[in-house]
Design an enzyme around this catalytic site. Structure first.
Site, short mmCIF file in Angstrom:
data_model
loop_
_atom_site.label_atom_id
_atom_site.label_comp_id
_atom_site.label_asym_id
_atom_site.label_seq_id
_atom_site.Cartn_x
_atom_site.Cartn_y
_atom_site.Cartn_z
N LYS A 167 10.09 47.76 9.16
CA LYS A 167 9.05 48.55 8.52
C LYS A 167 9.68 49.33 7.36
CE LYS A 167 5.23 49.18 9.78
NZ LYS A 167 4.00 48.43 9.45
N THR A 224 6.74 45.80 13.76
CA THR A 224 7.20 46.77 12.76
C THR A 224 6.46 48.09 12.92
OG1 THR A 224 5.64 46.08 11.04
CG2 THR A 224 7.74 44.90 11.15
N HIS A 259 22.03 56.43 -24.05
CA HIS A 259 22.53 56.62 -25.40
C HIS A 259 21.77 57.72 -26.14
CE1 HIS A 259 24.95 53.05 -24.96
NE2 HIS A 259 23.89 52.31 -24.71
#
Length: 297
Positions: free
Chosen positions: A12, A57, A246
């Protein structure tokens, strides 16, 4: 030619779990995102649809919430170990379990100069992570953090690099350096003061970033990882990933204005992506410590 079933696991993913301790007027909060994954002889579920060995699950999700109450959440590493050991030790035929956890930080609201007992503001500078794996090879804990955004306005250089006919980047000895760190570290012990160790690791990462006169982001990552491993001998391996955020000095000459590294264009893409792994030469085998599930940690 035969087709066979390879590595598999099921679980899960991303159960959002908030545990509040309210046994005194001053409450405490831990805010987690929990993923569970189980490993074992589950071939019949894949090949034949036979679910007789499959712990749902949904049950895994319920277990996480129940353990948050019955065991508490003293640290995400400890909570992950409690869950993983339960699945492996108490649920047949589970042979291995991986628990991945993200933790979101809160800070107490301040009212009239005093910390409030039960009100918080989201404050996290980063997301703390833990990945716990329990199987026949032992108990493995990988701590970590991600999205720790750092910037320094000087103390960084980039010069002397390889150049060819397509190179346009000018050399610089004074630049902004910024990144969003993703760092993971593998422990050789499961008996540590997890929260204190985490705080010390974060402190070391930030200190190295700030104080090193950096000739490249690669060099900075090396010194970050090295400082952590020297300070915490229970860490066998550190993996660092850092995008180079950057900042380019903006051309103000056309407006008759001088720009002495004061105004920048913050470019979000494309970006350099720097990665490094540091490992002790006598580090024990990692086993499945790095074998991911949802990839939260």
């Amino acid at each position: 030619m035969a087709i066979i079933l390879g590595d598999n696991q099921y679980g899960k993913a991303e159960s959002r779990l908030v545990r509040i301790v309210r046994d005194s007027p001053r409450h405490e909060i831990r805010d987690l995102n929990v993923t569970t994954a189980l490993r074992g002889p589950f071939e019949a579920a894949y090949l034949d649809g036979d679910q007789s060995a499959v712990l749902p699950t949904d049950t895994q999700k319920n277990t996480a919430f129940a353990f948050a109450k019955s065991h508490g959440v003293q640290s995400i590493e400890g909570f992950g170990l409690d869950l993983a050991r339960h699945f492996v030790d108490d649920i047949a035929p589970v042979e291995g379990a991986r628990i991945e956890i993200e933790e979101y930080a809160w800070q107490r609201a301040v009212v009239d100069g005093v910390e409030h007992d039960h009100t918080w503001l989201r404050s996290g500078q980063e997301v703390r992570t833990a990945a716990v794996t329990v199987d026949a090879s032992g108990d493995h804990v990988v701590g970590g953090l991600k999205d720790l955004v750092l910037l320094k306005s000087t103390g960084s250089e980039f010069a002397g690099f390889l150049s060819d006919e397509f190179t346009t980047l000018p050399e610089t000895h004074d630049r902004v350096m910024a990144t969003a760190l993703d760092v993971k570290w593998r422990f050789t012990s499961v008996d540590l003061e997890w929260d204190a160790v985490y705080a010390e690791i974060k402190r070391l990462l930030v200190a190295q970033f700030a104080t090193l006169q950096s000739l490249a982001l690669q060099q900075t990552l090396w010194h970050m990882g090295k400082a952590v491993m020297e300070a915490v001998p229970e860490i066998a391996e550190v993996r660092l990933v850092a995008p180079n955020k950057h900042h380019f000095a903006y051309d103000l000459d056309r407006f008759g204005l001088e720009n002495a590294n004061e105004v920048f264009w913050a470019a979000d893409r494309p970006y350099g992506l720097i990665e490094a792994t540091l490992i002790r030469d006598d580090a024990p085998a990692a086993g499945d410590a790095w074998r991911a599930s949802a990839g939260l940690a």
